[in-house]
Write an enzyme that holds these catalytic residues in place. Structure first.
Site, PDB file in Angstrom:
ATOM      1  N   ARG A  29       0.778  -1.242   0.000  1.00 34.28           N
ATOM      2  CA  ARG A  29       0.000   0.000   0.000  1.00 34.28           C
ATOM      3  C   ARG A  29       0.817   1.304   0.000  1.00 34.28           C
ATOM      4  O   ARG A  29       0.362   2.312  -0.548  1.00 34.28           O
ATOM      5  CB  ARG A  29      -0.953   0.021   1.196  1.00 34.28           C
ATOM      6  CG  ARG A  29      -2.004  -1.079   1.111  1.00 34.28           C
ATOM      7  CD  ARG A  29      -3.095  -0.869   2.145  1.00 34.28           C
ATOM      8  NE  ARG A  29      -4.119  -1.903   2.050  1.00 34.28           N
ATOM      9  CZ  ARG A  29      -5.264  -1.877   2.733  1.00 34.28           C
ATOM     10  NH1 ARG A  29      -5.516  -0.893   3.572  1.00 34.28           N
ATOM     11  NH2 ARG A  29      -6.148  -2.847   2.588  1.00 34.28           N
ATOM     12  N   ASP A 102      -4.275   3.933   4.977  1.00 35.79           N
ATOM     13  CA  ASP A 102      -3.237   3.741   3.959  1.00 35.79           C
ATOM     14  C   ASP A 102      -3.819   3.344   2.597  1.00 35.79           C
ATOM     15  O   ASP A 102      -3.080   3.070   1.654  1.00 35.79           O
ATOM     16  CB  ASP A 102      -2.183   2.729   4.426  1.00 35.79           C
ATOM     17  CG  ASP A 102      -2.783   1.370   4.760  1.00 35.79           C
ATOM     18  OD1 ASP A 102      -3.990   1.175   4.522  1.00 35.79           O
ATOM     19  OD2 ASP A 102      -2.039   0.509   5.261  1.00 35.79           O
ATOM     20  N   ASP A 103      -5.158   3.321   2.498  1.00 37.89           N
ATOM     21  CA  ASP A 103      -5.776   3.136   1.175  1.00 37.89           C
ATOM     22  C   ASP A 103      -6.506   4.411   0.739  1.00 37.89           C
ATOM     23  O   ASP A 103      -7.442   4.358  -0.052  1.00 37.89           O
ATOM     24  CB  ASP A 103      -6.684   1.890   1.136  1.00 37.89           C
ATOM     25  CG  ASP A 103      -7.671   1.831   2.282  1.00 37.89           C
ATOM     26  OD1 ASP A 103      -7.822   2.837   2.996  1.00 37.89           O
ATOM     27  OD2 ASP A 103      -8.303   0.763   2.464  1.00 37.89           O
ATOM     28  N   ASP A 193     -12.453   4.788  14.945  1.00 37.36           N
ATOM     29  CA  ASP A 193     -13.186   5.947  14.415  1.00 37.36           C
ATOM     30  C   ASP A 193     -14.504   6.167  15.165  1.00 37.36           C
ATOM     31  O   ASP A 193     -14.923   7.313  15.384  1.00 37.36           O
ATOM     32  CB  ASP A 193     -13.410   5.834  12.887  1.00 37.36           C
ATOM     33  CG  ASP A 193     -14.031   4.521  12.443  1.00 37.36           C
ATOM     34  OD1 ASP A 193     -14.250   3.620  13.278  1.00 37.36           O
ATOM     35  OD2 ASP A 193     -14.302   4.400  11.230  1.00 37.36           O
ATOM     36  N   HIS A 217     -13.918   3.454   0.717  1.00 38.81           N
ATOM     37  CA  HIS A 217     -14.369   2.401  -0.191  1.00 38.81           C
ATOM     38  C   HIS A 217     -15.679   1.761   0.263  1.00 38.81           C
ATOM     39  O   HIS A 217     -16.098   0.752  -0.277  1.00 38.81           O
ATOM     40  CB  HIS A 217     -13.275   1.357  -0.421  1.00 38.81           C
ATOM     41  CG  HIS A 217     -12.735   0.740   0.834  1.00 38.81           C
ATOM     42  ND1 HIS A 217     -13.465  -0.105   1.620  1.00 38.81           N
ATOM     43  CD2 HIS A 217     -11.535   0.869   1.435  1.00 38.81           C
ATOM     44  CE1 HIS A 217     -12.733  -0.487   2.650  1.00 38.81           C
ATOM     45  NE2 HIS A 217     -11.551   0.095   2.574  1.00 38.81           N
TER      46      HIS A 217
HETATM   47  N1  UDP Z   1      -4.784  -1.872   9.676  1.00 35.85           N
HETATM   48  C1  UDP Z   1      -3.956  -2.003  10.766  1.00 35.85           C
HETATM   49  N2  UDP Z   1      -3.717  -3.258  11.269  1.00 35.85           N
HETATM   50  C2  UDP Z   1      -4.266  -4.369  10.715  1.00 35.85           C
HETATM   51  C3  UDP Z   1      -5.105  -4.222   9.584  1.00 35.85           C
HETATM   52  C4  UDP Z   1      -5.359  -2.962   9.103  1.00 35.85           C
HETATM   53  O1  UDP Z   1      -3.449  -1.009  11.276  1.00 35.85           O
HETATM   54  O2  UDP Z   1      -4.018  -5.464  11.192  1.00 35.85           O
HETATM   55  C5  UDP Z   1      -5.039  -0.540   9.133  1.00 35.85           C
HETATM   56  C6  UDP Z   1      -4.778  -0.470   7.647  1.00 35.85           C
HETATM   57  O3  UDP Z   1      -3.431  -0.185   7.404  1.00 35.85           O
HETATM   58  C7  UDP Z   1      -5.720   0.628   7.210  1.00 35.85           C
HETATM   59  C8  UDP Z   1      -6.891   0.482   8.179  1.00 35.85           C
HETATM   60  O4  UDP Z   1      -6.397  -0.234   9.304  1.00 35.85           O
HETATM   61  O5  UDP Z   1      -5.151   1.920   7.361  1.00 35.85           O
HETATM   62  C9  UDP Z   1      -8.058  -0.248   7.549  1.00 35.85           C
HETATM   63  O6  UDP Z   1      -7.635  -1.503   7.093  1.00 35.85           O
HETATM   64  P1  UDP Z   1      -8.214  -2.177   5.776  1.00 35.85           P
HETATM   65  O7  UDP Z   1      -8.238  -1.169   4.666  1.00 35.85           O
HETATM   66  O8  UDP Z   1      -7.431  -3.433   5.529  1.00 35.85           O
HETATM   67  O9  UDP Z   1      -9.666  -2.628   6.196  1.00 35.85           O
HETATM   68  P2  UDP Z   1     -11.083  -1.918   6.126  1.00 35.85           P
HETATM   69  O10 UDP Z   1     -11.462  -1.707   7.555  1.00 35.85           O
HETATM   70  O11 UDP Z   1     -10.941  -0.635   5.378  1.00 35.85           O
HETATM   71  O12 UDP Z   1     -11.926  -2.899   5.410  1.00 35.85           O
HETATM   72 MN    MN Z   2      -9.678   0.027   3.849  1.00 34.18          MN
END
Ligand code: UDP
Ligand code: MN
Length: 279
Positions: A29, A102-103, A193, A217
């Site tokens: 990422r 980070d996305d 959050d 997303h």
């Molecule tokens: N993240 C983290 N530790 C983890 C998995 C994810 O710090 O074990 C962070 C990741 O780098 C990102 C955020 O949490 O900034 C959200 O992760 P992700 O996009 O994989 O999942 P989402 O919650 O968006 O589906």
């Molecule tokens: Mn994400």
């Protein structure tokens, strides 16, 4: 006619940008960020992770921070990182704390323009919810007050990014500073959050200001209109099952060279940027 004098003028150095990441995602990422929007805010952006990484330490001019938090996707690990992000902001003397995942692609000039509409000496919590109604939770009664209470509040989706003014952050300090953010998260047992929204809206009674230009997303990103890209503050992407990505619809680099569309977005917004095929 008299010219109106802009009351605030937000400089890049007024903003502390934190990006939450993890050791598992550094290679998959971070390059997409470092090669695009990070170039506009190298001195203002910090990556909060869970391991020392000499390669990315070098790539970011030492802007990787090892939070020493666990590298699991657990609620507690994520609250731990947010707590460190918040404390690092407090230590900085900056006017605005802006968190991203980070996305996220951050449209840096647009972020500054947004912040310029708000006074950092006032209390501001700027972001975008991902649910249509406030979250409602039931807080179990404690020893002193046996009755459980319903609590309703809005929170800004972390995956779209949000910003908090210094004035508000200072008011949050007694309950959320110095690692106490984790304590609150533990008490309500909700993600970082959501915990942020709980602290600001419920504990401090300050309202979220909805900014539609933050995007995660959780939205269907292909529905974003290309003509409005310049007005958007953040973008994101996600990889669904198989090769089914939720991405912004934009021409530019091939899907193979730019699956997340960050390079294409960057060159659309800033055609003169390096790495962009300008004519
Ligand atoms: N993240 C983290 N530790 C983890 C998995 C994810 O710090 O074990 C962070 C990741 O780098 C990102 C955020 O949490 O900034 C959200 O992760 P992700 O996009 O994989 O999942 P989402 O919650 O968006 O589906
Ligand atoms: Mn994400």
């Amino acid at each position: 006619a008299t010219a109106t004098i802009a009351p605030f003028s937000t400089d890049l150095d007024d903003v502390f940008i934190s990006v939450k990441t993890t050791r598992h995602y550094h290679h998959s990422r971070l390059p997409a960020i470092i090669n695009t929007w990070f170039q506009f805010a190298k001195d203002q952006t910090w990556f909060f992770t869970d391991r020392d990484d000499p390669y990315f330490h070098n790539q970011t001019n030492g802007h990787m921070i090892n939070t020493k938090c666990s590298s699991s996707h657990s609620r507690r690990a994520l609250c731990c990182k947010m707590s460190v992000e918040f404390d690092r902001f407090l230590e900085s003397s900056r006017k605005w704390f802006c968190h991203f995942d980070d996305d996220n692609y951050v449209n840096v000039p647009r972020l500054l323009k947004l912040l310029d509409n708000y006074n950092p000496r006032e209390d501001w919590y700027l972001g975008r919810p991902s649910i249509p109604t406030p979250l409602e939770i039931v807080r179990q009664g404690s020893e002193s007050s046996k009755r459980s209470q319903k609590v309703r509040f809005w929170f800004a989706t972390g995956g779209a990014g949000f910003c908090i003014s210094r004035a508000l952050a200072l008011k949050m300090t007694p309950v959320a500073g110095g690692g106490k953010f984790i304590t609150v998260g533990d008490r309500i047992r909700l993600p970082d959050d959501v915990t942020m929204g709980y602290i600001i809206e419920h504990m401090l009674k300050k309202q979220l200001t909805v900014i539609d230009q933050f995007h995660s997303h959780l939205e269907i990103l292909k529905f974003l209109n290309k003509d409005t890209f310049h007005d958007q503050v953040s973008f994101s992407y996600s990889k669904g099952p198989r090769d089914d990505w939720n991405i912004v619809k934009i021409d530019g680099f091939s899907i193979r060279d730019d699956p997340k569309r960050f390079k294409s977005l960057h060159c659309h917004l800033f055609p003169q940027a390096s790495n962009c095929p300008h004519r």
